[in-house]
Enzyme design. Structure first.
Site, PDB file in Angstrom:
ATOM      1  N   HIS A  98       9.209   5.585 -14.376  1.00 20.25           N
ATOM      2  CA  HIS A  98       9.315   4.952 -13.063  1.00 20.25           C
ATOM      3  C   HIS A  98      10.159   3.704 -13.143  1.00 20.25           C
ATOM      4  O   HIS A  98      10.055   2.938 -14.103  1.00 20.25           O
ATOM      5  CB  HIS A  98       7.930   4.487 -12.596  1.00 20.25           C
ATOM      6  CG  HIS A  98       7.079   5.573 -12.058  1.00 20.25           C
ATOM      7  ND1 HIS A  98       6.934   5.809 -10.711  1.00 20.25           N
ATOM      8  CD2 HIS A  98       6.311   6.498 -12.674  1.00 20.25           C
ATOM      9  CE1 HIS A  98       6.113   6.827 -10.530  1.00 20.25           C
ATOM     10  NE2 HIS A  98       5.725   7.269 -11.709  1.00 20.25           N
ATOM     11  N   HIS A 116      -2.342   0.429 -12.971  1.00 14.77           N
ATOM     12  CA  HIS A 116      -1.679  -0.859 -12.925  1.00 14.77           C
ATOM     13  C   HIS A 116      -2.674  -1.993 -12.839  1.00 14.77           C
ATOM     14  O   HIS A 116      -3.697  -1.883 -12.173  1.00 14.77           O
ATOM     15  CB  HIS A 116      -0.783  -0.883 -11.655  1.00 14.77           C
ATOM     16  CG  HIS A 116       0.219  -1.986 -11.624  1.00 14.77           C
ATOM     17  ND1 HIS A 116       0.763  -2.443 -10.446  1.00 14.77           N
ATOM     18  CD2 HIS A 116       0.801  -2.700 -12.606  1.00 14.77           C
ATOM     19  CE1 HIS A 116       1.639  -3.387 -10.700  1.00 14.77           C
ATOM     20  NE2 HIS A 116       1.674  -3.584 -12.011  1.00 14.77           N
ATOM     21  N   GLU A 157      -1.391  -7.315  -4.250  1.00 17.09           N
ATOM     22  CA  GLU A 157      -0.736  -6.217  -3.547  1.00 17.09           C
ATOM     23  C   GLU A 157      -1.556  -5.820  -2.318  1.00 17.09           C
ATOM     24  O   GLU A 157      -2.625  -5.236  -2.453  1.00 17.09           O
ATOM     25  CB  GLU A 157      -0.596  -4.999  -4.465  1.00 17.09           C
ATOM     26  CG  GLU A 157       0.157  -5.266  -5.757  1.00 17.09           C
ATOM     27  CD  GLU A 157       0.229  -4.016  -6.635  1.00 17.09           C
ATOM     28  OE1 GLU A 157       0.006  -2.904  -6.124  1.00 17.09           O
ATOM     29  OE2 GLU A 157       0.494  -4.174  -7.843  1.00 17.09           O
ATOM     30  N   HIS A 210      -5.272  -4.939  -3.506  1.00 18.41           N
ATOM     31  CA  HIS A 210      -5.544  -4.967  -4.937  1.00 18.41           C
ATOM     32  C   HIS A 210      -5.121  -6.342  -5.423  1.00 18.41           C
ATOM     33  O   HIS A 210      -3.944  -6.653  -5.520  1.00 18.41           O
ATOM     34  CB  HIS A 210      -4.795  -3.828  -5.645  1.00 18.41           C
ATOM     35  CG  HIS A 210      -5.179  -2.480  -5.107  1.00 18.41           C
ATOM     36  ND1 HIS A 210      -4.272  -1.538  -4.683  1.00 18.41           N
ATOM     37  CD2 HIS A 210      -6.415  -1.938  -4.885  1.00 18.41           C
ATOM     38  CE1 HIS A 210      -4.921  -0.471  -4.242  1.00 18.41           C
ATOM     39  NE2 HIS A 210      -6.215  -0.691  -4.352  1.00 18.41           N
ATOM     40  N   HIS A 252      -5.921  -0.749 -10.384  1.00 21.99           N
ATOM     41  CA  HIS A 252      -5.765   0.232  -9.309  1.00 21.99           C
ATOM     42  C   HIS A 252      -4.848   1.342  -9.797  1.00 21.99           C
ATOM     43  O   HIS A 252      -4.243   1.251 -10.856  1.00 21.99           O
ATOM     44  CB  HIS A 252      -5.216  -0.428  -8.037  1.00 21.99           C
ATOM     45  CG  HIS A 252      -3.937  -1.201  -8.246  1.00 21.99           C
ATOM     46  ND1 HIS A 252      -3.908  -2.472  -8.780  1.00 21.99           N
ATOM     47  CD2 HIS A 252      -2.645  -0.882  -8.030  1.00 21.99           C
ATOM     48  CE1 HIS A 252      -2.667  -2.900  -8.854  1.00 21.99           C
ATOM     49  NE2 HIS A 252      -1.865  -1.947  -8.424  1.00 21.99           N
TER      50      HIS A 252
END
Ligand SMILES: [Fe+2]
Length: 452
Positions: free
Chosen positions: A305, A348, A354, A378, A384
């Protein structure tokens, strides 16, 4: 061109015009198209044409470098200063008191925030502001707040301006017709707009309406730097639209209410006339809007990613290099092609906070539970990631090029602040999903020491 034709140009209704860019980085950073005829060679003549008043709106310190210096000149029928004194007013669920509720470190998820019917309770854009979370405060010009707006009624003879900072407005249900001192902006779901500090505006709605607001104190939103991406990509400057001037010469005999959010509190003042009396303006400090479909997505085409920062639309920088007060990040429809890769978002823990919202569709990492008009938070270092069902599915999926997030638009407000959640967010809204943690309970160990 004779004068009457030029006046017609000034009164042109808002329309898409890619030659107008609030994000222009030209040497003068000026949008002079609309009022050259008024003040060809100066900003503040002894007597303005047509008997107008000149008024400067400063969006940066006078002494900021040219690259960040922002101001506009407004030519109006009466100056903004003509009003009765401001008085405190009821501010409903708008707050910057970050100590009112117990600290909450858990993963939080909210069901869609309810919108009352107009027959039950009339709410306009201002009375429908509900603060969900935030940190910092406007007096020291450093902080953010996240608000949910739910409304069903247009603002009539009421306008609002935010003395504390900028509003990035994300409508989720219902369109907003926003009259500003600079002209009109029609903002529909899947579009966003930014109303910067001090700009007066009034919001017309067309039914039950809901959306999200990211407020920043102390910095303006700007496009992220592109680095090795090059000159083009992500949100391109040409797609940011600004209004053209629109005015009304309307007397309201002491009955027009100007609302200011100042140091986190609401104040109202009465005046005799509509504040949307700006016949022409020029400058580089304006409201603007952007259609999220114009975002040019860049992503991994080999393996693994790219971090979600690759989806940043706008950023409000802090004074620390590379660290934002807040970023506005979207997850638009795109191709997923990465080889040998777990394609949904990774598990993560983040040194940033977030907040996520969903404008439409279903979010790939959690197809159930996270719904349009709801949200999740989060917080700093709170773990999360994909729910159990998503993990099992994506771990076994055959990896072919596939469309991701088709028909969906999720977004994230990512902030370097550790945000507190308000009492409205935790209790009064009655939308907090207390079962959220359960979506990870079914995750099971696949560890097998003998199988590499
Ligand atoms: Fe994350």
């Amino acid at each position: 061109m004779n004068v009457s034709l030029k006046i017609h140009a000034v009164l042109e209704p808002y329309q898409k015009d890619s030659s107008c860019s609030a994000m222009s980085q030209g040497p003068l950073q000026a949008l002079c198209r609309q009022c050259n005829f008024l003040t060809k060679s100066q900003n503040n003549p002894q007597v303005c044409p047509y008997g107008l008043y000149a008024e400067q709106l400063s969006g940066s310190a006078f002494t900021c470098p040219r690259s960040t210096n922002k101001r506009s000149w407004l030519y109006r029928i009466l100056p903004s200063v003509c009003h009765k004194p401001f008085k405190p007013m009821d501010q409903g669920h708008l707050t910057h008191n970050w100590d009112e509720a117990e600290t909450e470190p858990n993963q939080l998820r909210w069901k869609p925030f309810g919108i009352p019917r107009a027959s039950e309770k009339k709410l306009d854009f201002v009375s429908g502001l509900h603060t969900l979370c935030g940190a910092g405060e406007p007096k020291s010009r450093n902080g953010i707040a996240i608000h949910i707006f739910t409304c069903n009624t247009s603002m009539i003879n009421r306008c609002f301006y935010n003395s504390d900072g900028d509003f990035l407005i994300v409508p989720q249900q219902g369109k907003l017709l926003i009259t500003t001192e600079f002209g009109k902006l029609l903002v529909e779901p899947n579009e966003i707009c930014v109303i910067q500090q001090g700009m007066r505006f009034s919001v017309e709605v067309f039914g039950e309406t809901r959306g999200y607001i990211l407020e920043v104190f102390g910095a303006h939103f700007e496009l992220p730097d592109l680095g090795p991406i090059g000159a083009n990509g992500l949100a391109n400057p040409r797609d940011f639209l600004v209004p053209v001037a629109w005015y009304e010469d309307r007397q309201v005999a002491g009955d027009y209410t100007v609302i200011s959010k100042y140091q986190g509190k609401l104040f109202s003042a009465q005046q005799d006339f509509s504040p949307f009396n700006v016949v022409a303006w020029h400058g580089n400090y304006t409201p603007y809007k952007y259609n999220l479909d114009n975002f040019m997505v860049i992503n991994s085409v080999a393996f693994d990613h790219a971090d979600p920062s690759i989806f940043t639309v706008l950023t409000a920088k802090s004074t620390r290099p590379g660290v934002a007060l807040a970023d506005f990040v979207i997850f638009p429809p795109r191709w997923g092609v990465a080889n040998n890769t777990f394609r949904p978002p990774y598990y993560h823990r983040n040194c940033m906070s977030e907040f996520m919202g969903l404008i439409k569709g279903r979010y790939e990492a959690k197809e159930e539970g996270f719904q349009p008009g709801g949200g999740s938070l989060h917080s700093m270092m709170t773990p999360h990631g994909p729910d159990a069902e998503c993990f099992e599915k994506a771990s076994k999926a055959r990896l072919e090029p596939e469309r991701v997030a088709e028909g969906t638009m999720a977004f994230m407000f990512e902030s370097s602040f550790s945000m507190a959640v308000t009492t409205w967010g935790l209790k009064t809204s009655n939308c907090l999903d207390r079962t959220y943690y359960k979506c990870w309970e079914q995750l099971k160990s696949h560890f097998n020491p003998s199988c590499k």
